[in-house]
Design a protein around this motif. Structure first.
Motif, PDB file in Angstrom:
ATOM      1  N   SER A 129       0.828  -1.214   0.142  1.00  0.00           N
ATOM      2  CA  SER A 129       0.040   0.031  -0.219  1.00  0.00           C
ATOM      3  C   SER A 129       0.645   1.148   0.133  1.00  0.00           C
ATOM      4  N   MET A 130       1.789   1.151   0.777  1.00  0.00           N
ATOM      5  CA  MET A 130       2.815   2.243   0.955  1.00  0.00           C
ATOM      6  C   MET A 130       3.524   2.735  -0.547  1.00  0.00           C
ATOM      7  N   LEU A 131       3.937   1.367  -1.213  1.00  0.00           N
ATOM      8  CA  LEU A 131       4.737   1.496  -2.447  1.00  0.00           C
ATOM      9  C   LEU A 131       3.600   2.099  -3.440  1.00  0.00           C
ATOM     10  N   LYS A 132       2.591   1.723  -3.421  1.00  0.00           N
ATOM     11  CA  LYS A 132       1.590   2.077  -4.377  1.00  0.00           C
ATOM     12  C   LYS A 132       1.122   3.649  -4.042  1.00  0.00           C
ATOM     13  N   SER A 133       1.360   4.108  -3.008  1.00  0.00           N
ATOM     14  CA  SER A 133       0.739   5.451  -2.816  1.00  0.00           C
ATOM     15  C   SER A 133       1.986   6.395  -3.149  1.00  0.00           C
TER      16      SER A 133
ATOM     17  N   ALA B 226       4.427   8.710  -5.129  1.00  0.00           N
ATOM     18  CA  ALA B 226       4.487   9.268  -6.231  1.00  0.00           C
ATOM     19  C   ALA B 226       5.912   9.147  -7.024  1.00  0.00           C
ATOM     20  N   GLU B 227       7.036   8.537  -6.209  1.00  0.00           N
ATOM     21  CA  GLU B 227       8.195   8.066  -6.911  1.00  0.00           C
ATOM     22  C   GLU B 227       8.006   6.714  -7.259  1.00  0.00           C
ATOM     23  N   GLY B 228       8.838   6.450  -8.314  1.00  0.00           N
ATOM     24  CA  GLY B 228       8.947   5.006  -8.766  1.00  0.00           C
ATOM     25  C   GLY B 228       9.930   4.377  -8.232  1.00  0.00           C
ATOM     26  N   VAL B 229       9.492   3.156  -7.609  1.00  0.00           N
ATOM     27  CA  VAL B 229      10.208   2.141  -7.037  1.00  0.00           C
ATOM     28  C   VAL B 229      10.630   0.918  -7.431  1.00  0.00           C
ATOM     29  N   TYR B 230      11.594   0.527  -7.788  1.00  0.00           N
ATOM     30  CA  TYR B 230      12.179  -0.868  -8.067  1.00  0.00           C
ATOM     31  C   TYR B 230      12.886  -1.432  -7.123  1.00  0.00           C
TER      32      TYR B 230
ATOM     33  N   PHE C 182      10.415  -6.306  -7.722  1.00  0.00           N
ATOM     34  CA  PHE C 182       9.376  -6.030  -7.421  1.00  0.00           C
ATOM     35  C   PHE C 182       9.271  -4.285  -8.076  1.00  0.00           C
ATOM     36  N   VAL C 183       8.133  -3.777  -8.260  1.00  0.00           N
ATOM     37  CA  VAL C 183       7.881  -2.473  -8.746  1.00  0.00           C
ATOM     38  C   VAL C 183       6.627  -1.877  -8.306  1.00  0.00           C
ATOM     39  N   ASN C 184       6.500  -0.705  -8.252  1.00  0.00           N
ATOM     40  CA  ASN C 184       5.312  -0.058  -7.834  1.00  0.00           C
ATOM     41  C   ASN C 184       4.560   0.512  -9.109  1.00  0.00           C
ATOM     42  N   GLN C 185       3.383   1.049  -8.787  1.00  0.00           N
ATOM     43  CA  GLN C 185       2.338   1.418  -9.988  1.00  0.00           C
ATOM     44  C   GLN C 185       3.174   2.646 -10.513  1.00  0.00           C
ATOM     45  N   ALA C 186       3.620   3.769  -9.477  1.00  0.00           N
ATOM     46  CA  ALA C 186       4.036   5.001 -10.222  1.00  0.00           C
ATOM     47  C   ALA C 186       5.217   4.710 -11.145  1.00  0.00           C
ATOM     48  N   ALA C 187       6.138   3.755 -10.918  1.00  0.00           N
ATOM     49  CA  ALA C 187       7.046   3.271 -11.670  1.00  0.00           C
ATOM     50  C   ALA C 187       6.545   2.762 -13.165  1.00  0.00           C
ATOM     51  N   LEU C 188       5.593   1.859 -13.110  1.00  0.00           N
ATOM     52  CA  LEU C 188       5.021   1.367 -14.341  1.00  0.00           C
ATOM     53  C   LEU C 188       4.168   2.520 -15.114  1.00  0.00           C
ATOM     54  N   ASP C 189       3.524   3.349 -14.435  1.00  0.00           N
ATOM     55  CA  ASP C 189       2.987   4.439 -15.142  1.00  0.00           C
ATOM     56  C   ASP C 189       3.859   5.437 -15.746  1.00  0.00           C
ATOM     57  N   MET C 190       5.031   5.811 -15.091  1.00  0.00           N
ATOM     58  CA  MET C 190       6.080   6.652 -15.864  1.00  0.00           C
ATOM     59  C   MET C 190       6.713   5.929 -16.738  1.00  0.00           C
ATOM     60  N   LEU C 191       6.839   4.676 -17.056  1.00  0.00           N
ATOM     61  CA  LEU C 191       7.793   3.973 -18.030  1.00  0.00           C
ATOM     62  C   LEU C 191       6.814   3.260 -18.904  1.00  0.00           C
TER      63      LEU C 191
ATOM     64  N   LEU D 115      15.730   0.898  -5.904  1.00  0.00           N
ATOM     65  CA  LEU D 115      15.897   1.945  -6.594  1.00  0.00           C
ATOM     66  C   LEU D 115      14.553   3.007  -6.670  1.00  0.00           C
ATOM     67  N   VAL D 116      14.743   4.012  -6.067  1.00  0.00           N
ATOM     68  CA  VAL D 116      13.753   5.216  -5.990  1.00  0.00           C
ATOM     69  C   VAL D 116      13.921   6.425  -7.172  1.00  0.00           C
ATOM     70  N   PHE D 117      13.189   6.793  -8.129  1.00  0.00           N
ATOM     71  CA  PHE D 117      13.496   7.594  -8.925  1.00  0.00           C
ATOM     72  C   PHE D 117      12.109   8.489  -9.116  1.00  0.00           C
ATOM     73  N   ARG D 118      12.584   9.760  -9.759  1.00  0.00           N
ATOM     74  CA  ARG D 118      11.492  10.550 -10.135  1.00  0.00           C
ATOM     75  C   ARG D 118      11.577  11.278 -11.460  1.00  0.00           C
TER      76      ARG D 118
END
Length: 326
Positions: A157-161, A163-167, A177-186, A264-267
């Motif tokens: 839940s925290m990963l999904k919330s 805004a940064e992408g997390v790998y 694993f990868v969160n939704q923000a990363a998927l949306d950005m890429l 990896l945390v990216f924005r």
């Protein structure tokens, strides 16, 4: 003859002593593993239980032992399902009894989880005769499993919330694993990135399109040397072949002091770069306008009373930039 009888008595006593030792070891091992044993006689509708099973069930030796009294111990939420399971799958189909269920102990009303196992014995005519097996208290395991599941759900839940992408990367650099923000950005779906090399998928080229060798990749170096890194300017590549400017941090995951993966945390810094470019353009335009119109400008910082002049203001006053009138 007398000697033979004495020898027979001696052998019988030794056998009885060995049986007593074996039973004592069995009872102690059952208590240590929280595993009790039972035997249910279908013809007599009666079951027996070891001392450990009595302790698990929270019953006394005087507790009535029929199928109804066993089902009375089962938690109401599981009672009907267990009744059907035993009738249809064990007694009718002859399947091995193997099921986790909840009980409510008569002695203290406490709810516990148990794992029952057993084998069905048949009569000569093929009718169910006896069910023999073990029942183990698995409450602690279930509570630990539930806590782990809740922690994982909270983490997800925290990963999904974010805004940064997390790998999350394994030791080989593949995506764990990868969160939704990363998927949306890429522009990827989760199944398209899990288990795939992160470098070959999104970090294979530099901003100008030139190849980005793996050995020069900051993320790969962290996976190799275990050193955390922060990168202010880089690019990742989308599924559609376009690139996005990013800044990222990569933190190693260590096991026994050795790198065993990384997070990896990216924005996406596209908007920030656009804002910075717009600001530079405005400043250049203001400077050019001031030079052409011979108009200077200044600003005063509230609180510190720090004043800043444009270059044209210095020229108007005939001063070198940086030298202000007191």
């Amino acid at each position: 003859f007398v000697l033979e009888r004495r020898l027979e008595r001696s052998r019988r006593k030794q056998a009885e002593k060995q049986l007593e030792i074996t039973m004592d070891d069995l009872l102690r091992s059952q208590a240590a593993s929280l595993t009790g044993s039972y035997m249910y006689d279908l013809q007599e509708d009666c079951w027996t239980a070891s001392k450990t099973l009595e302790d698990i069930f929270g019953i006394t030796p005087e507790y009535p032992r029929t199928r109804d009294t066993w089902e009375a111990i089962i938690h109401p939420n599981d009672r009907e399902a267990m009744h059907r399971y035993v009738n249809e799958e064990v007694f009718a189909a002859g399947a091995r009894f193997d099921r986790e269920y909840q009980i409510v102990r008569p002695s203290d009303g406490e709810t516990r989880w148990v794992h029952g196992m057993g084998n069905l014995e048949l009569t000569d005519s093929g009718e169910p005769a006896r069910l023999l097996g073990t029942i183990r208290d698995v409450t602690e395991h279930k509570l630990n499993q539930r806590a782990a599941d809740q922690a994982q759900q909270l983490q997800q839940s925290m990963l999904k919330s974010l805004a940064e992408g997390v790998y999350g990367l394994d030791q080989d650099g593949s995506t764990a694993f990868v969160n939704q923000a990363a998927l949306d950005m890429l522009g990827y779906r989760e199944e398209e990135v899990l288990g795939i090399s992160q470098h070959s998928l999104i970090h294979h080229s530099r901003a100008d399109g030139a190849p980005h060798p793996l050995e020069e990749c900051a993320i790969h170096r962290t996976l190799t040397d275990g050193q955390a890194r922060i990168i202010d300017e880089d690019v990742f590549w989308r599924k559609d072949g376009s690139s996005i400017p990013v800044e990222y941090s990569v933190t190693p995951l260590l096991r026994d002091g050795q790198p065993d993966g990384a997070v990896l945390v990216f924005r996406d810094v596209s908007q920030r770069q656009a804002d910075e470019a717009a600001l530079r353009h405005s400043e250049a335009l203001l400077k050019t306008t001031g030079e052409v119109s011979k108009v200077g400008g200044w600003s005063l910082e509230a609180g510190s009373e720090k004043m800043t002049w444009t270059e044209q203001t210095y020229r108007i006053w005939g001063l070198e930039p940086g030298n202000m009138i007191d």
